[in-house]
Design an enzyme around this catalytic site. Structure first.
Site, PDB file in Angstrom:
ATOM      1  N   ARG A  61      12.417  -0.434-110.056  1.00 23.16           N
ATOM      2  CA  ARG A  61      12.852  -1.671-110.618  1.00 23.16           C
ATOM      3  C   ARG A  61      13.205  -1.854-112.253  1.00 23.16           C
ATOM      4  NH1 ARG A  61      15.341  -4.889-106.856  1.00 23.16           N
ATOM      5  NH2 ARG A  61      13.898  -5.409-105.148  1.00 23.16           N
ATOM      6  N   ALA A  72      13.311  -7.294 -98.892  1.00 23.78           N
ATOM      7  CA  ALA A  72      13.526  -8.648 -99.218  1.00 23.78           C
ATOM      8  C   ALA A  72      15.197  -8.458 -99.843  1.00 23.78           C
ATOM      9  CB  ALA A  72      12.768  -8.832-100.438  1.00 23.78           C
ATOM     10  N   GLU A 124      18.395  -8.960 -93.871  1.00 23.16           N
ATOM     11  CA  GLU A 124      17.603  -7.850 -94.990  1.00 23.16           C
ATOM     12  C   GLU A 124      16.377  -6.906 -94.268  1.00 23.16           C
ATOM     13  OE1 GLU A 124      18.304  -7.093 -98.225  1.00 23.16           O
ATOM     14  OE2 GLU A 124      20.032  -8.921 -98.482  1.00 23.16           O
ATOM     15  N   GLU A 184      17.035  -2.972 -94.900  1.00 20.86           N
ATOM     16  CA  GLU A 184      16.004  -2.451 -95.745  1.00 20.86           C
ATOM     17  C   GLU A 184      14.683  -1.806 -94.999  1.00 20.86           C
ATOM     18  OE1 GLU A 184      14.527  -4.311 -99.097  1.00 20.86           O
ATOM     19  OE2 GLU A 184      16.333  -4.567 -99.953  1.00 20.86           O
ATOM     20  N   GLU A 224      18.356   0.940-103.864  1.00 13.77           N
ATOM     21  CA  GLU A 224      18.115   1.140-102.388  1.00 13.77           C
ATOM     22  C   GLU A 224      18.272   2.489-101.983  1.00 13.77           C
ATOM     23  OE1 GLU A 224      20.611  -1.852-100.782  1.00 13.77           O
ATOM     24  OE2 GLU A 224      19.097  -3.206-100.885  1.00 13.77           O
TER      25      GLU A 224
END
Length: 193
Positions: free
Chosen positions: A69, A81, A98, A102, A150
């Site tokens: 992040r 998320a 999601e 993910e 990702e």
């Protein structure tokens, strides 16, 4: 018993101007009239909203992901998320999407755990966190390509108790993970009293 509930309220907005519009957020500057009659400005980060999934398997493990992040300059432990793709998108449908993208999984049982406003002093973002149970592996949906943060995302199943311990020890800080893990613990084990 005292009431512990948010209530609707809106101070008069005297002026409102959009000062920035990006692909994920925008910024609006509002001029408000306070209860004492004075006026003041507030910048509001506009956000479509987001969802997160606390997936718990039959061994009471939670699926967590890690990803970089940039604003935090950290690789954070998080729940699967993502953003609502457009205003008004059904949060449960977004959570299912999601989770497949993910989490590379799907679930048969879904329930709402909690709604979260992560920073209501500056943003209108609302996050819906869902509990997913009866989990099974799934293929990545057709057309989904992991890119940017990702592309280096990892996945692992961790005992719910260990996640709660990490939250309480301050070892994980992602708001969705903190709220979701604590809400899931209370949902499954009852309040701490």
């Amino acid at each position: 018993m005292p009431s512990v509930a948010d209530s609707d309220m809106s101070w008069p907005v005297l002026a409102s101007d959009e000062v920035y519009r990006g692909s994920i957020v925008g910024v609006r500057r509002d001029v408000l009239r306070a209860a004492d009659g004075s006026s003041f400005e507030r910048d509001v980060v506009m956000h479509h909203g987001a969802v997160a999934v606390v997936a718990i398997d039959d061994q009471e493990r939670v699926l967590v992901v890690t990803q970089y992040r940039h604003p935090a300059r950290q690789r954070l432990v998080e729940l699967p998320a993502g953003l609502l793709d457009k205003p008004g998108e059904d949060p449960l449908a977004a959570a299912r999407r999601e989770f497949e993208e993910e989490g590379q999984a799907r679930a048969e049982r879904w329930s709402k755990l909690v709604d979260l406003m992560p920073s209501p002093g500056v943003s209108d973002e609302m996050i819906s966190i869902f509990l997913a149970e009866e989990v099974s592996d799934a293929d990545v949906p057709a057309g989904f390509v992991a890119e940017h943060e990702e592309s280096t995302m990892t996945r692992q199943w961790v005992p719910l108790a260990d996640v709660v311990d990490a939250v309480l020890a301050g070892e994980v800080k992602n708001a969705m993970l903190v709220a979701g893990a604590l809400a899931a613990w209370v949902t499954r084990h009852g309040p701490p009293r």
